[in-house]
Write a protein that holds these residues in place. Structure first.
Motif, short mmCIF file in Angstrom:
data_model
loop_
_atom_site.label_atom_id
_atom_site.label_comp_id
_atom_site.label_asym_id
_atom_site.label_seq_id
_atom_site.Cartn_x
_atom_site.Cartn_y
_atom_site.Cartn_z
N ALA A 171 -15.00 -15.43 -0.36
CA ALA A 171 -14.38 -15.59 1.07
C ALA A 171 -14.75 -14.51 1.77
N TYR A 172 -14.95 -13.22 1.33
CA TYR A 172 -15.75 -12.43 2.20
C TYR A 172 -17.02 -12.55 2.71
N MET A 173 -17.93 -12.71 1.67
CA MET A 173 -19.41 -13.06 1.96
C MET A 173 -19.58 -14.45 2.83
N GLU A 174 -19.08 -15.21 2.39
CA GLU A 174 -19.05 -16.37 3.41
C GLU A 174 -18.78 -16.28 4.88
N ALA A 175 -17.75 -15.51 5.16
CA ALA A 175 -17.25 -15.33 6.49
C ALA A 175 -18.07 -13.88 7.13
N SER A 176 -18.94 -13.36 6.12
CA SER A 176 -19.48 -11.93 6.65
C SER A 176 -20.99 -12.14 6.55
N TRP A 177 -21.56 -12.80 5.56
CA TRP A 177 -23.24 -12.32 5.32
C TRP A 177 -24.00 -13.34 5.91
N ARG A 178 -25.14 -12.95 6.37
CA ARG A 178 -26.12 -13.72 7.19
C ARG A 178 -27.47 -13.48 6.56
N GLN B 173 -30.09 -12.84 7.75
CA GLN B 173 -30.75 -11.63 8.20
C GLN B 173 -30.40 -10.20 7.50
N CYS B 174 -29.58 -10.44 6.79
CA CYS B 174 -28.82 -9.21 6.29
C CYS B 174 -29.99 -8.51 5.11
N VAL B 175 -29.64 -7.08 4.76
CA VAL B 175 -30.74 -6.64 3.97
C VAL B 175 -30.19 -7.05 2.59
N HIS B 176 -30.94 -7.74 1.96
CA HIS B 176 -30.52 -8.41 0.65
C HIS B 176 -29.95 -7.23 -0.29
N GLY B 177 -30.68 -6.15 -0.24
CA GLY B 177 -30.28 -4.90 -1.18
C GLY B 177 -28.87 -4.46 -0.90
N LEU B 178 -28.22 -4.89 0.14
CA LEU B 178 -26.75 -4.52 0.43
C LEU B 178 -25.74 -5.57 -0.47
N LYS B 179 -26.03 -6.70 -0.79
CA LYS B 179 -25.16 -7.41 -1.41
C LYS B 179 -24.70 -6.96 -2.67
N PRO B 180 -25.42 -6.58 -3.66
CA PRO B 180 -24.51 -6.00 -4.74
C PRO B 180 -23.57 -4.99 -4.41
N PHE B 181 -23.96 -4.11 -3.64
CA PHE B 181 -23.05 -2.82 -3.22
C PHE B 181 -21.60 -3.38 -2.57
N ILE B 182 -21.75 -4.47 -1.77
CA ILE B 182 -20.52 -4.95 -1.13
C ILE B 182 -19.78 -5.83 -2.02
N LEU B 183 -20.47 -6.54 -3.10
CA LEU B 183 -19.78 -7.34 -4.16
C LEU B 183 -18.74 -6.26 -5.06
N GLN B 184 -19.42 -5.12 -5.41
CA GLN B 184 -18.88 -4.43 -6.21
C GLN B 184 -17.68 -3.54 -5.33
N CYS B 185 -17.94 -3.24 -4.21
CA CYS B 185 -16.87 -2.89 -3.07
C CYS B 185 -15.70 -3.67 -3.31
N LEU B 186 -15.85 -5.03 -3.27
CA LEU B 186 -14.89 -6.09 -3.23
C LEU B 186 -14.18 -5.97 -4.61
N TYR B 187 -15.07 -5.80 -5.54
CA TYR B 187 -14.21 -5.56 -6.99
C TYR B 187 -13.37 -4.43 -7.06
N VAL B 188 -13.76 -3.19 -6.75
CA VAL B 188 -12.98 -2.09 -6.73
C VAL B 188 -11.95 -2.23 -5.70
#
Length: 329
Positions: A240-247, A249-264
């Motif tokens: 839900a967060y990624m579909e509403a926020s991710w584009r 053009q975003c730096v792909h290396g940020l994705k694992p960080f954001i997903l793990q932030c969502l987990y925590v």
């Protein structure tokens, strides 16, 4: 020598004594049998009582445990892989691993070190606020849905003289009634009313509070359910967060960080009470119990790189944060 009469008398005496002895022996056997049967029954009853006692103790222990652990962060379920202490470890790993990779990706893409630090710091806080908001909405919507479900039903029933669910059809009644030939549709509600008009109900309360419309509170129960299903719901939260926020053009290396932030973040907010962050403002005294130093030493905070993780509001630190002290002039 003894005469035949004496011999016969002696034989009769012995015979009578043998009969008495056999009779007494049979009586003793019967008595022993009854005692053994009674003993077996007592043993069976004892085992039954033991079983019931263990069941009651188990139930009592569970109730006491639930009351003890409800909103009590000092008592933890050691079988829970997402308990606060484990989250503290994963929070530190998040900073050591995904944060470092994301920081490198941002600086390589053109951001300054300060901009990269600020971006990752704000991303963590934004993710946490998202999880916190959705966790509260989940409880609120469940509470509303439960009450709406029965409130609409109750209102629809009140509009009719006899609610549909209280009318028993012939087919339903045929399952329970022996005289099926005389069966007719029955309004069950009528059976709840007195058959004689002269009847006085001694149990009728003066103010029937049960009849009053009340809002059922399911938040406490749903908080437990939410925690139990938190891991199953996590992929939905992340999606839900990624579909509403991710584009793209975003730096792909940020994705694992954001997903793990969502987990925590999600596992933080489903705790009871929820976990939270502790930060610091520029000019604050450096708290070494809550923060590690970033690249230099000092006693005054310049900026926070990574907030500290708290067991609960005003609670102890579970995972240290990182802050940059002001450089000595």
């Amino acid at each position: 020598m003894a005469s035949e009469k004496e011999t016969s008398d002696a034989y009769n005496v012995i015979s009578h004594k043998m009969c008495d002895l056999r009779e007494r022996l049979e009586n003793e056997k019967d008595k022993t049998s009854r005692l053994l049967t009674a003993n077996d029954q007592l043993k069976a009853e004892l085992e039954q009582f033991k079983g019931e006692n263990e069941e009651l103790l188990t139930r009592l222990s569970k109730i006491a445990g639930d009351r003890l652990t409800t909103d009590n962060p000092n008592i933890t379920d050691l079988s829970d892989p997402n308990r606060p202490l484990k989250l503290g470890e994963k929070y530190s790993e998040l900073y050591d691993n995904e944060w470092t990779d994301a920081f490198d990706c941002l600086t390589e893409s053109g951001y300054t070190e300060d901009e990269a630090i600020e971006t990752l710091y704000l991303t963590l806080l934004n993710v946490f606020e998202f999880c916190e908001k959705k966790a509260k909405q989940m409880l609120k919507k469940t509470d509303d849905a439960v009450n709406l479900l029965f409130d609409e039903y109750r209102k629809s029933a009140v509009l009719k003289d006899v609610p549909v669910h209280l009318t028993m059809s012939r087919k339903q009644l045929a399952k329970y009634c022996k005289e099926q030939s005389t069966i007719e549709d029955m309004q069950l509600q009528k059976r709840w009313e007195p058959s004689r008009q002269s009847y006085v109900d001694k149990n009728e309360p003066e103010n029937d509070k049960e009849a009053e419309s009340k809002h059922v509170k399911v938040e406490e129960q749903m908080t437990k359910v939410r925690k139990e299903v938190s891991h199953s719901i996590l992929p939905i939260v992340q999606r839900a967060y990624m579909e509403a926020s991710w584009r793209k053009q975003c730096v792909h290396g940020l994705k694992p960080f954001i997903l793990q932030c969502l987990y925590v973040g999600w596992m933080m907010v489903v705790q009871s009470p929820p976990m939270c962050f502790k930060t610091a403002l520029r000019g604050d005294k450096f708290d070494s119990n809550s923060f590690k130093q970033y690249t230099c030493t000092g006693s005054i905070v310049d900026f926070v790189v990574w907030p500290a993780l708290m067991l609960h509001q005003c609670g102890p630190v579970v995972g240290k944060g990182v802050a940059q002290p002001e450089k000595h002039q």
